[in-house]
Design a protein around this motif. Structure first.
Motif, PDB file in Angstrom:
ATOM      1  N   LEU A  98       0.847  -1.195   0.000  1.00 12.70           N
ATOM      2  CA  LEU A  98       0.000   0.000   0.000  1.00 12.70           C
ATOM      3  C   LEU A  98       0.882   1.244   0.000  1.00 12.70           C
ATOM      4  CD1 LEU A  98      -2.781  -1.006   2.538  1.00 12.70           C
ATOM      5  CD2 LEU A  98      -2.927  -0.942   0.049  1.00 12.70           C
ATOM      6  N   PRO A  99       0.914   2.004  -1.078  1.00 12.30           N
ATOM      7  CA  PRO A  99       1.772   3.199  -1.123  1.00 12.30           C
ATOM      8  C   PRO A  99       1.439   4.218  -0.048  1.00 12.30           C
ATOM      9  CG  PRO A  99       0.993   2.616  -3.326  1.00 12.30           C
ATOM     10  CD  PRO A  99       0.230   1.768  -2.355  1.00 12.30           C
ATOM     11  N   SER A 100       0.157   4.321   0.334  1.00 11.85           N
ATOM     12  CA  SER A 100      -0.223   5.295   1.358  1.00 11.85           C
ATOM     13  C   SER A 100       0.391   4.946   2.700  1.00 11.85           C
ATOM     14  CB  SER A 100      -1.751   5.360   1.475  1.00 11.85           C
ATOM     15  OG  SER A 100      -2.284   4.085   1.794  1.00 11.85           O
ATOM     16  N   LEU A 101       0.390   3.659   3.066  1.00 15.45           N
ATOM     17  CA  LEU A 101       1.010   3.246   4.319  1.00 15.45           C
ATOM     18  C   LEU A 101       2.523   3.425   4.263  1.00 15.45           C
ATOM     19  CD1 LEU A 101      -0.974  -0.001   5.246  1.00 15.45           C
ATOM     20  CD2 LEU A 101      -1.219   2.282   6.208  1.00 15.45           C
ATOM     21  N   ARG A 102       3.108   3.125   3.108  1.00 19.70           N
ATOM     22  CA  ARG A 102       4.556   3.301   2.974  1.00 19.70           C
ATOM     23  C   ARG A 102       4.933   4.764   3.098  1.00 19.70           C
ATOM     24  NH1 ARG A 102       5.027   0.984  -1.592  1.00 19.70           N
ATOM     25  NH2 ARG A 102       5.177   2.819  -2.926  1.00 19.70           N
ATOM     26  N   LEU A 103       4.085   5.633   2.562  1.00 19.56           N
ATOM     27  CA  LEU A 103       4.342   7.072   2.658  1.00 19.56           C
ATOM     28  C   LEU A 103       4.288   7.541   4.109  1.00 19.56           C
ATOM     29  CD1 LEU A 103       4.756   9.735   1.104  1.00 19.56           C
ATOM     30  CD2 LEU A 103       2.271   9.956   1.028  1.00 19.56           C
ATOM     31  N   ILE A 104       3.313   7.036   4.867  1.00 20.32           N
ATOM     32  CA  ILE A 104       3.212   7.408   6.281  1.00 20.32           C
ATOM     33  C   ILE A 104       4.420   6.910   7.063  1.00 20.32           C
ATOM     34  CG2 ILE A 104       1.871   7.035   8.380  1.00 20.32           C
ATOM     35  CD1 ILE A 104      -0.629   6.952   6.651  1.00 20.32           C
ATOM     36  N   LEU A 105       4.874   5.700   6.750  1.00 25.43           N
ATOM     37  CA  LEU A 105       6.040   5.150   7.450  1.00 25.43           C
ATOM     38  C   LEU A 105       7.291   5.972   7.162  1.00 25.43           C
ATOM     39  CD1 LEU A 105       6.939   2.786   9.247  1.00 25.43           C
ATOM     40  CD2 LEU A 105       7.519   1.533   7.164  1.00 25.43           C
ATOM     41  N   VAL A 106       7.478   6.371   5.901  1.00 27.75           N
ATOM     42  CA  VAL A 106       8.634   7.191   5.550  1.00 27.75           C
ATOM     43  C   VAL A 106       8.549   8.553   6.226  1.00 27.75           C
ATOM     44  CG1 VAL A 106       9.822   8.328   3.641  1.00 27.75           C
ATOM     45  CG2 VAL A 106       9.018   5.992   3.378  1.00 27.75           C
ATOM     46  N   ALA A 107       7.345   9.128   6.245  1.00 24.65           N
ATOM     47  CA  ALA A 107       7.167  10.427   6.886  1.00 24.65           C
ATOM     48  C   ALA A 107       7.443  10.349   8.381  1.00 24.65           C
ATOM     49  CB  ALA A 107       5.745  10.931   6.638  1.00 24.65           C
ATOM     50  N   ALA A 108       7.019   9.256   9.030  1.00 27.69           N
ATOM     51  CA  ALA A 108       7.292   9.094  10.466  1.00 27.69           C
ATOM     52  C   ALA A 108       8.793   8.998  10.731  1.00 27.69           C
ATOM     53  CB  ALA A 108       6.576   7.852  10.995  1.00 27.69           C
ATOM     54  N   GLY A 109       9.503   8.292   9.849  1.00 28.25           N
ATOM     55  CA  GLY A 109      10.950   8.199  10.016  1.00 28.25           C
ATOM     56  C   GLY A 109      11.649   9.534   9.842  1.00 28.25           C
ATOM     57  N   LYS A 110      11.146  10.358   8.932  1.00 29.84           N
ATOM     58  CA  LYS A 110      11.747  11.681   8.736  1.00 29.84           C
ATOM     59  C   LYS A 110      11.339  12.662   9.823  1.00 29.84           C
ATOM     60  CE  LYS A 110      12.426  11.456   3.762  1.00 29.84           C
ATOM     61  NZ  LYS A 110      13.897  11.632   3.936  1.00 29.84           N
ATOM     62  N   ALA A 111      10.172  12.432  10.443  1.00 27.08           N
ATOM     63  CA  ALA A 111       9.696  13.364  11.466  1.00 27.08           C
ATOM     64  C   ALA A 111      10.407  13.165  12.802  1.00 27.08           C
ATOM     65  CB  ALA A 111       8.189  13.201  11.663  1.00 27.08           C
ATOM     66  N   LEU A 112      10.918  11.966  13.064  1.00 27.52           N
ATOM     67  CA  LEU A 112      11.552  11.704  14.354  1.00 27.52           C
ATOM     68  C   LEU A 112      12.766  12.602  14.616  1.00 27.52           C
ATOM     69  CD1 LEU A 112      11.285   7.808  14.680  1.00 27.52           C
ATOM     70  CD2 LEU A 112      10.055   9.556  15.974  1.00 27.52           C
ATOM     71  N   PRO A 113      13.726  12.721  13.674  1.00 25.43           N
ATOM     72  CA  PRO A 113      14.861  13.629  13.962  1.00 25.43           C
ATOM     73  C   PRO A 113      14.438  15.085  14.102  1.00 25.43           C
ATOM     74  CG  PRO A 113      15.388  12.125  12.158  1.00 25.43           C
ATOM     75  CD  PRO A 113      13.917  12.020  12.395  1.00 25.43           C
ATOM     76  N   LYS A 114      13.472  15.505  13.261  1.00 19.04           N
ATOM     77  CA  LYS A 114      13.054  16.897  13.315  1.00 19.04           C
ATOM     78  C   LYS A 114      12.265  17.218  14.571  1.00 19.04           C
ATOM     79  CE  LYS A 114      12.808  17.231   8.282  1.00 19.04           C
ATOM     80  NZ  LYS A 114      11.926  17.497   7.122  1.00 19.04           N
ATOM     81  N   SER A 115      11.559  16.230  15.102  1.00 14.86           N
ATOM     82  CA  SER A 115      10.737  16.469  16.291  1.00 14.86           C
ATOM     83  C   SER A 115      11.532  16.395  17.582  1.00 14.86           C
ATOM     84  CB  SER A 115       9.592  15.458  16.350  1.00 14.86           C
ATOM     85  OG  SER A 115      10.082  14.134  16.408  1.00 14.86           O
ATOM     86  N   ALA A 116      12.840  16.108  17.497  1.00 12.67           N
ATOM     87  CA  ALA A 116      13.653  16.009  18.717  1.00 12.67           C
ATOM     88  C   ALA A 116      13.678  17.343  19.459  1.00 12.67           C
ATOM     89  CB  ALA A 116      15.072  15.556  18.368  1.00 12.67           C
ATOM     90  N   GLY A 117      13.785  18.448  18.721  1.00 10.96           N
ATOM     91  CA  GLY A 117      13.792  19.759  19.365  1.00 10.96           C
ATOM     92  C   GLY A 117      12.472  20.075  20.040  1.00 10.96           C
ATOM     93  N   VAL A 118      11.357  19.740  19.384  1.00 18.27           N
ATOM     94  CA  VAL A 118      10.052  19.987  19.982  1.00 18.27           C
ATOM     95  C   VAL A 118       9.865  19.120  21.228  1.00 18.27           C
ATOM     96  CG1 VAL A 118       7.561  19.968  19.579  1.00 18.27           C
ATOM     97  CG2 VAL A 118       9.116  20.602  17.736  1.00 18.27           C
ATOM     98  N   MET A 119      10.319  17.870  21.162  1.00 18.46           N
ATOM     99  CA  MET A 119      10.206  16.980  22.321  1.00 18.46           C
ATOM    100  C   MET A 119      11.060  17.483  23.482  1.00 18.46           C
ATOM    101  SD  MET A 119      10.214  13.323  20.319  1.00 18.46           S
ATOM    102  CE  MET A 119      10.138  12.364  21.838  1.00 18.46           C
ATOM    103  N   ALA A 120      12.262  17.981  23.164  1.00 17.56           N
ATOM    104  CA  ALA A 120      13.118  18.517  24.220  1.00 17.56           C
ATOM    105  C   ALA A 120      12.492  19.757  24.846  1.00 17.56           C
ATOM    106  CB  ALA A 120      14.502  18.849  23.653  1.00 17.56           C
TER     107      ALA A 120
END
Length: 284
Positions: free
Chosen positions: A129-151
């Motif tokens: 399912l391309p939609s699920l794959r897109l969400i998984l890729v987006a979650a992987g890219k969001a983790l490093p960027k969200s480190a500052g917000v989490m901190a």
């Protein structure tokens, strides 16, 4: 689609495998097998089902494994004389590992590992399912960027918990008896878990907890959470762009490989005709 045999024209096999793997019908069948494998895996957790249809469930599981094995083989053959290119895609490596591990003698006898391998096959639905794959890729890219917000969220919660402990330690020890209790209380508010009862219980001990909670909810539960959502949305857009570019690259690569196969077929025919011409001598 007619699939050529190995004995007739081996050069057409990679193109046939690519056409098979990229066809819509085959993708629907692949996803159906993944769903069927997941249903069988769930049925195996029920003892009555295992007592009644244990052999049938295991037989269906073996059929699913055979289908996944043929899919991996077709993927390897689709690259022709360069099968190592199959492993350039992370999803291909994942498929290959879980399929090969299912046949290893040391792993098949281990019930826990075997169940994990069966469970890993269901994860392949992200690829189908391309939609699920897109969400998984987006979650992987969001983790490093969200480190500052989490901190920032953790820092704000810790400072606000310290303020709550200083202000309401004596009047409300149940919620502010320590920094740990205050942090747990604030985390419950951020998650909007039973927020009304938490505020009412604290207000029963001290009325000044109301502005304390309101300020935290406005800043912590709304502003910080919305910042996190913004990071996720930005990652979704970036993942969408990457997916579109990858789709164009894969289409161009498939077309190029198909043309190379056709050119190779023509060269082999010319070489065969030239060889027959050398063997034919009209004056002997």
């Amino acid at each position: 689609m007619r699939v050529p045999t190995v004995g007739t024209d081996p050069s057409r096999i990679p193109a046939a495998c690519r056409a098979l793997l990229s066809s819509r019908r085959f993708q629907v069948v692949s996803m159906s097998v993944i769903v069927l494998n997941g249903a069988v895996l769930g049925a195996m957790t029920f003892e009555p089902a295992m007592r009644v249809a244990s052999e049938f469930l295991h037989w269906v599981d073996y059929v699913c494994l055979a289908f996944f094995t043929l899919e991996v083989i077709a993927g390897l053959l689709s690259f022709g004389r360069r099968p190592w290119r199959y492993f350039r895609d992370g999803w291909n490596v994942f498929d290959f590992v879980i399929v090969v591990a299912s046949f290893l003698p040391g792993l098949r006898e281990n019930v826990t590992i075997l169940r994990l391998l069966r469970l890993a096959r269901i994860v392949r639905i992200f690829r189908s399912l391309p939609s699920l794959r897109l969400i998984l890729v987006a979650a992987g890219k969001a983790l490093p960027k969200s480190a500052g917000v989490m901190a920032l969220t953790g820092l704000v919660m810790y400072l606000w918990a310290m303020i709550g402990w200083i202000a309401f330690n004596e009047t409300d020890p149940e919620h502010f008896g320590s920094v740990g209790k205050a942090l747990l209380n604030l985390f419950q508010l951020v998650a909007f878990d039973d927020m009304g009862n938490v505020i009412r219980d604290s207000m029963a001990h001290n009325m000044w907890t109301l502005p304390y909670y309101v300020v935290f909810i406005l800043f912590g539960a709304f502003i910080l959470v919305n910042l996190m959502i913004g990071v996720v949305l930005a990652s979704m857009e970036e993942a969408q762009k990457i997916d579109d570019e990858d789709g164009e690259i894969h289409a161009d690569t498939a077309l190029l490989l198909e043309r190379i196969d056709k050119l190779q077929t023509v060269v082999e025919k010319l070489a065969a005709d030239q060889e027959r011409g050398r063997e034919f001598t009209p004056f002997r």
